[in-house]
Design a protein around this motif. Structure first.
Motif, PDB file in Angstrom:
ATOM      1  N   MET A 182     -17.152   2.097  15.509  1.00 20.62           N
ATOM      2  CA  MET A 182     -16.014   1.703  14.681  1.00 20.62           C
ATOM      3  C   MET A 182     -15.827   2.678  13.518  1.00 20.62           C
ATOM      4  O   MET A 182     -14.700   3.040  13.176  1.00 20.62           O
ATOM      5  N   GLN A 183     -16.937   3.100  12.916  1.00 21.56           N
ATOM      6  CA  GLN A 183     -16.852   4.077  11.825  1.00 21.56           C
ATOM      7  C   GLN A 183     -16.245   5.384  12.324  1.00 21.56           C
ATOM      8  O   GLN A 183     -15.394   5.979  11.659  1.00 21.56           O
ATOM      9  N   TRP A 184     -16.686   5.825  13.487  1.00 18.16           N
ATOM     10  CA  TRP A 184     -16.185   7.090  14.017  1.00 18.16           C
ATOM     11  C   TRP A 184     -14.701   6.994  14.325  1.00 18.16           C
ATOM     12  O   TRP A 184     -13.932   7.912  14.018  1.00 18.16           O
ATOM     13  N   GLN A 185     -14.279   5.875  14.919  1.00 17.47           N
ATOM     14  CA  GLN A 185     -12.875   5.704  15.242  1.00 17.47           C
ATOM     15  C   GLN A 185     -12.014   5.631  13.985  1.00 17.47           C
ATOM     16  O   GLN A 185     -10.906   6.180  13.935  1.00 17.47           O
ATOM     17  N   LEU A 186     -12.514   4.954  12.954  1.00 20.33           N
ATOM     18  CA  LEU A 186     -11.758   4.864  11.698  1.00 20.33           C
ATOM     19  C   LEU A 186     -11.623   6.228  11.030  1.00 20.33           C
ATOM     20  O   LEU A 186     -10.585   6.549  10.457  1.00 20.33           O
TER      21      LEU A 186
ATOM     22  N   GLU B 278     -18.192  -1.161  27.156  1.00 16.90           N
ATOM     23  CA  GLU B 278     -17.853  -2.397  26.467  1.00 16.90           C
ATOM     24  C   GLU B 278     -17.818  -2.205  24.957  1.00 16.90           C
ATOM     25  O   GLU B 278     -16.950  -2.736  24.261  1.00 16.90           O
ATOM     26  N   ILE B 279     -18.771  -1.415  24.447  1.00 18.43           N
ATOM     27  CA  ILE B 279     -18.819  -1.152  23.015  1.00 18.43           C
ATOM     28  C   ILE B 279     -17.605  -0.353  22.580  1.00 18.43           C
ATOM     29  O   ILE B 279     -16.986  -0.639  21.541  1.00 18.43           O
ATOM     30  N   PHE B 280     -17.246   0.626  23.389  1.00 19.60           N
ATOM     31  CA  PHE B 280     -16.079   1.442  23.057  1.00 19.60           C
ATOM     32  C   PHE B 280     -14.819   0.593  23.021  1.00 19.60           C
ATOM     33  O   PHE B 280     -13.995   0.703  22.117  1.00 19.60           O
ATOM     34  N   LEU B 281     -14.667  -0.293  24.012  1.00 14.81           N
ATOM     35  CA  LEU B 281     -13.478  -1.144  24.078  1.00 14.81           C
ATOM     36  C   LEU B 281     -13.454  -2.152  22.935  1.00 14.81           C
ATOM     37  O   LEU B 281     -12.429  -2.317  22.266  1.00 14.81           O
ATOM     38  N   ILE B 282     -14.575  -2.819  22.699  1.00 11.26           N
ATOM     39  CA  ILE B 282     -14.622  -3.833  21.643  1.00 11.26           C
ATOM     40  C   ILE B 282     -14.356  -3.213  20.278  1.00 11.26           C
ATOM     41  O   ILE B 282     -13.623  -3.786  19.452  1.00 11.26           O
TER      42      ILE B 282
END
Length: 258
Positions: free
Chosen positions: A25-29, A110-114
């Motif tokens: 989530m940090q990386w995506q943000l 699953e982690i990537f999608l969630i």
């Protein structure tokens, strides 16, 4: 191996999953740092345009129409994030190759999608709040949120984002972008979100009974104004089933090798 060791291993596995989810989530943000302010501004403009624009088009309204307009803006904001912005940005990731690079990481799909779905749900919050405030002030509607608002908002946001996710991964990037642009007009003009479904032809009413958009609007109206709107069991079933199907489709699409 005794019971205490088994419990310890389970806890370590749980922490590892949460740690991976947090890092993803940090990386995506961080990837969205430049576009995030623009996304928030876009949500604010959409909320104000939905409330103010519909008000100008409709003109003099009765109380029922004002309730639909006041609550419809928040639903439109949530749905637009998932069905329009998600395909636009995810298609760009596919074309530039960053999505393929993410698939090479030692992280469960699953982690990537969630992580992505949770991020888009958080991003949708500013638009939701602005639309509620704007609708309440513009039409003089006293919004009385219930305890159902948070789970309802999450369900609507996750379902729309999952549908947008699966749509983008199934279709070619350019086709997905065009489809998302078409969906803007469908959501704003041809979906009973800011107006009653009774205004539509019977065939359109029948179609929307089985599509998730009207059920999303019904759920949000019930969560915001329970004294004025009802939520039928059929609508709940339609919304939950579409949510499950969308998440499964998004997961299977993400697992697929291009």
């Amino acid at each position: 191996m005794n019971n205490s060791e088994i419990v310890t291993l389970k806890k370590e596995k749980k922490v590892s999953f949460l740690a991976q989810l947090g890092l993803m989530m940090q990386w995506q943000l961080r990837r969205m740092t430049e576009s995030l302010p623009l996304l928030i501004v876009l949500q604010i403009m959409l909320a104000l345009a939905t409330v103010g624009g519909y008000g100008l088009l409709v003109g003099d309204t009765d109380r029922v129409s004002e309730l639909y307009l006041a609550t419809g803006a928040s639903t439109t904001s949530l749905i637009t994030i998932g069905l329009v912005l998600v395909p636009q940005l995810l298609s760009r990731s596919r074309m530039e190759g960053s999505l393929d690079w993410l698939k090479t990481l030692p992280v469960a799909r699953e982690i990537f999608l969630i992580s992505d779905l949770l991020i888009w749900s958080v991003i949708a919050l500013p638009g939701l709040m602005i639309s509620l405030i704007a609708g309440s002030l513009r039409f003089g509607v006293a919004i009385t949120p219930t305890l159902w608002l948070i789970p309802t908002m999450l369900l609507v946001s996750l379902t729309s984002a999952s549908v947008g996710y699966a749509l983008t991964l199934i279709l070619a990037p350019t086709v997905a972008q065009l489809a998302s642009q078409i969906l803007v007009f469908v959501i704003l003009l041809f979906t009973p979100i800011s107006f009653s479904a009774e205004r539509m032809p019977e065939w359109a009413q029948f179609i929307h009974e089985w599509l998730p958009l009207e059920s999303m609007a019904d759920a949000m109206r019930f969560a915001l104004l329970p004294e004025n709107f009802n939520m039928t069991i059929r609508s709940w079933i339609v919304l939950v089933v579409w949510g499950i199907i969308a998440i499964i489709a998004a997961e299977l699409s993400l697992q697929r090798r291009d």
